[in-house]
Write an enzyme that holds these catalytic residues in place. Structure first.
Site, PDB file in Angstrom:
ATOM      1  N   GLU A  38      11.506   9.115 -39.508  1.00  0.00           N
ATOM      2  CA  GLU A  38      12.560   8.124 -39.693  1.00  0.00           C
ATOM      3  C   GLU A  38      12.300   7.212 -40.891  1.00  0.00           C
ATOM      4  O   GLU A  38      11.204   6.650 -41.026  1.00  0.00           O
ATOM      5  CB  GLU A  38      12.703   7.304 -38.394  1.00  0.00           C
ATOM      6  CG  GLU A  38      13.693   6.153 -38.451  1.00  0.00           C
ATOM      7  CD  GLU A  38      15.122   6.594 -38.744  1.00  0.00           C
ATOM      8  OE1 GLU A  38      15.570   7.612 -38.192  1.00  0.00           O
ATOM      9  OE2 GLU A  38      15.800   5.911 -39.542  1.00  0.00           O
ATOM     10  N   THR A  80      20.677   9.814 -39.845  1.00  0.00           N
ATOM     11  CA  THR A  80      19.784  10.835 -39.269  1.00  0.00           C
ATOM     12  C   THR A  80      20.550  12.109 -38.932  1.00  0.00           C
ATOM     13  O   THR A  80      20.078  13.220 -39.195  1.00  0.00           O
ATOM     14  CB  THR A  80      19.106  10.338 -37.976  1.00  0.00           C
ATOM     15  OG1 THR A  80      18.560   9.041 -38.196  1.00  0.00           O
ATOM     16  CG2 THR A  80      17.991  11.286 -37.551  1.00  0.00           C
ATOM     17  N   HIS A 196      12.231   2.397 -37.967  1.00  0.00           N
ATOM     18  CA  HIS A 196      13.684   2.295 -38.139  1.00  0.00           C
ATOM     19  C   HIS A 196      14.037   0.853 -38.480  1.00  0.00           C
ATOM     20  O   HIS A 196      13.417  -0.073 -37.970  1.00  0.00           O
ATOM     21  CB  HIS A 196      14.393   2.739 -36.853  1.00  0.00           C
ATOM     22  CG  HIS A 196      15.871   2.931 -36.996  1.00  0.00           C
ATOM     23  ND1 HIS A 196      16.746   1.882 -37.129  1.00  0.00           N
ATOM     24  CD2 HIS A 196      16.613   4.054 -37.039  1.00  0.00           C
ATOM     25  CE1 HIS A 196      17.975   2.348 -37.249  1.00  0.00           C
ATOM     26  NE2 HIS A 196      17.929   3.670 -37.202  1.00  0.00           N
ATOM     27  N   ASP A 255      14.001  11.315 -43.308  1.00  0.00           N
ATOM     28  CA  ASP A 255      15.402  11.698 -43.083  1.00  0.00           C
ATOM     29  C   ASP A 255      16.357  11.066 -44.112  1.00  0.00           C
ATOM     30  O   ASP A 255      17.334  11.682 -44.512  1.00  0.00           O
ATOM     31  CB  ASP A 255      15.862  11.403 -41.645  1.00  0.00           C
ATOM     32  CG  ASP A 255      15.770   9.940 -41.252  1.00  0.00           C
ATOM     33  OD1 ASP A 255      15.125   9.144 -41.965  1.00  0.00           O
ATOM     34  OD2 ASP A 255      16.353   9.588 -40.203  1.00  0.00           O
ATOM     35  N   HIS A 256      16.057   9.846 -44.538  1.00  0.00           N
ATOM     36  CA  HIS A 256      16.917   9.131 -45.503  1.00  0.00           C
ATOM     37  C   HIS A 256      16.198   7.860 -45.906  1.00  0.00           C
ATOM     38  O   HIS A 256      15.129   7.552 -45.384  1.00  0.00           O
ATOM     39  CB  HIS A 256      18.284   8.815 -44.888  1.00  0.00           C
ATOM     40  CG  HIS A 256      18.188   8.143 -43.550  1.00  0.00           C
ATOM     41  ND1 HIS A 256      17.774   6.848 -43.395  1.00  0.00           N
ATOM     42  CD2 HIS A 256      18.383   8.614 -42.288  1.00  0.00           C
ATOM     43  CE1 HIS A 256      17.753   6.538 -42.102  1.00  0.00           C
ATOM     44  NE2 HIS A 256      18.102   7.596 -41.403  1.00  0.00           N
TER      45      HIS A 256
HETATM   46  C1  GP9 Z   1      18.854   7.418 -33.483  1.00  0.00           C
HETATM   47  C2  GP9 Z   1      17.937   7.703 -34.612  1.00  0.00           C
HETATM   48  C3  GP9 Z   1      18.219   6.770 -35.748  1.00  0.00           C
HETATM   49  O1  GP9 Z   1      18.775   8.328 -32.444  1.00  0.00           O
HETATM   50  O2  GP9 Z   1      17.982   9.030 -34.973  1.00  0.00           O
HETATM   51  O3  GP9 Z   1      19.442   7.042 -36.320  1.00  0.00           O
HETATM   52  P1  GP9 Z   1      19.879   6.424 -37.712  1.00  0.00           P
HETATM   53  O4  GP9 Z   1      20.316   5.017 -37.466  1.00  0.00           O
HETATM   54  O5  GP9 Z   1      18.694   6.455 -38.628  1.00  0.00           O
HETATM   55  O6  GP9 Z   1      20.976   7.315 -38.165  1.00  0.00           O
HETATM   56 MN    MN Z   2      17.369   7.843 -39.433  1.00  0.00          MN
END
Ligand code: GP9
Ligand code: MN
Length: 414
Positions: A38, A80, A196, A255-256
């Site tokens: 993440e 994500t 996150h 992921d980003h």
């Molecule tokens: C939520 C997690 C985070 O289940 O994958 O999502 P995001 O906010 O990064 O899209």
């Molecule tokens: Mn994410």
């Protein structure tokens, strides 16, 4: 003649060195373990804060793996879930919505479906959030996942939570127990959560001091990044203890981005730059991409221009699946013949020599503004690809395509 000799030299010593790796079938009969890290951005790799490595484990792990230092995330609004969408399909995310929500009933030629069909692999996702978040419980079925171990599969109390939910260390800890029961080989996706936004870390769990700038978000970012780095180390050690490590290809990827352009001033401060230009902003969209293959040690860093769109063709090739009729927009990361640009969902494009951003064209090497015409070809080709991909998704066009034959399905070919 001289030119022949030079050409020979270059092809053996330069081109070959640049990409000497044929990994076709290297993952055959092995598990594929994918870990979505993440919000992890590449600017933290091999970087320090207060004189300490921020990511001591990943820095070490990448040395015994293939590490792609020029790898870009390509996500849009679906964050994500967009990254999952791109990985499984090698299609682009949508411009104005999350395909996980709006196009979860489409037909896809997704990675889990292909490896189920070709090799009998089952696919699983592990993620300690509600199953309905990003509509995953619906979309995973569409994409061909056999089971989703969501928050219900984990046991924890409030004290085990950091930020959005169960902390990454306990998440991996309990995931191992579930994994041990699975029939090998399999495809297993893990999605971390602790690192996150807004990157809050309880004082007592922090193992590195905060950064000191005007952005609380960036200041905290280093602490949750370090925590997840530790969780990954613990997971790898547990995989070794359980004897899973040697039987598995392990891929880790950010992921980003985690730090948006809103924090540019603080980011410039950390990077020791005067300002973050649109060119710098593009470069900050790089996310770590690490492929670990048992027996391939000391492999190190590759600078191939690449992105999330390349994941599916790469994994399929490692599994020895020739997917010649597939409709994808990415290439095998290890192939000699690759497209020479990476398209962002918002129209920005990274080419080998030029970068297109904010209506301007920059030279890749120097970041200098150059004539816009230099970017025309990559900008147009990227736009074309995005449009094709959108057309497929909006029209659910794979219903009409026969992937076996590589042609429009007969009943629709009138
Ligand atoms: C939520 C997690 C985070 O289940 O994958 O999502 P995001 O906010 O990064 O899209
Ligand atoms: Mn994410």
């Amino acid at each position: 003649s001289g030119m022949d000799e030079i050409d020979d030299y270059v092809s053996q010593n330069v081109r070959e060195i640049e990409n000497p790796i044929d990994l076709t079938g290297v993952a055959e009969d092995k598990n594929v373990i994918y870990i979505a890290v993440e919000s992890m951005q590449s600017f933290l790799i091999d970087e320090t804060l207060h004189g300490e490595e921020v990511l001591p484990f990943l820095n070490e792990f990448k040395e015994d793996s293939y590490y792609f230092e020029n790898f870009y995330h390509q996500t849009g609004l679906g964050k994500t879930s967009d990254h999952e969408f791109v990985l499984d399909n090698s299609l682009y995310p949508l411009p104005n919505s999350a395909a996980f929500f709006t196009h979860a009933q489409n037909e896809y030629n997704s990675l889990p479906k292909i490896i189920q069909e070709e090799l009998g692999y089952d696919s699983y996702t592990f993620h300690a959030n509600n199953g309905s978040f990003w509509n995953r419980n619906v979309m995973y079925e569409t994409l061909g996942y056999n089971e989703f171990f969501d928050v219900e599969s984990y046991e924890f109390e409030e004290s085990d939570e950091i930020g959005w939910g169960l902390n990454d260390k306990k998440f991996f800890d309990q995931s191992i127990d579930i994994m041990k029961e699975l029939d090998e080989p399999y495809y297993a996706k893990f999605i971390t959560l602790t690192h996150h936004f807004p990157f809050e870390m309880p004082e007592e769990d922090a193992t590195i001091d905060q950064f000191d700038s005007s952005s609380v978000t960036l200041n905290q970012y280093f602490q949750t990044a370090r925590y997840t780095d530790e969780a990954l180390e613990q997971f790898i050690n547990q995989l070794k203890e359980e004897g899973i490590y040697e039987d598995s290809i392990i891929v880790m990827m950010g992921d980003h981005y985690g730090i948006s352009s809103y924090h540019n001033e603080a980011m410039a401060n950390y990077l020791g730059e005067d300002e973050i230009t649109p060119y710098d902003e593009v470069k900050l969209q790089r996310v770590p991409m690490i492929i670990h293959i048992p027996g391939h040690e000391d492999t190190g860093t590759l600078s191939t221009l690449s992105g999330q769109i390349d994941y599916k063709p790469t994994v399929l090739n490692m599994l020895g699946i020739e997917n010649e009729n597939d409709i994808v927009f990415g290439n095998d990361l290890f192939s000699q013949e690759r497209k020479d640009f990476i398209a962002f969902r918002d129209g920005r494009v990274v080419g080998e020599d030029y970068i297109y951003a904010s209506g301007n064209c920059y030279e890749d090497e120097t970041g200098e503004l150059v004539e816009e015409a230099n970017c025309d070809r990559i900008r147009e080709q990227a736009e074309q690809e995005l449009n094709y991909s959108d057309e497929i998704i909006y029209g659910d066009l794979f219903r009409f395509y026969d992937f076996e034959q590589g042609e429009i399905a007969e009943e629709n070919n009138e």
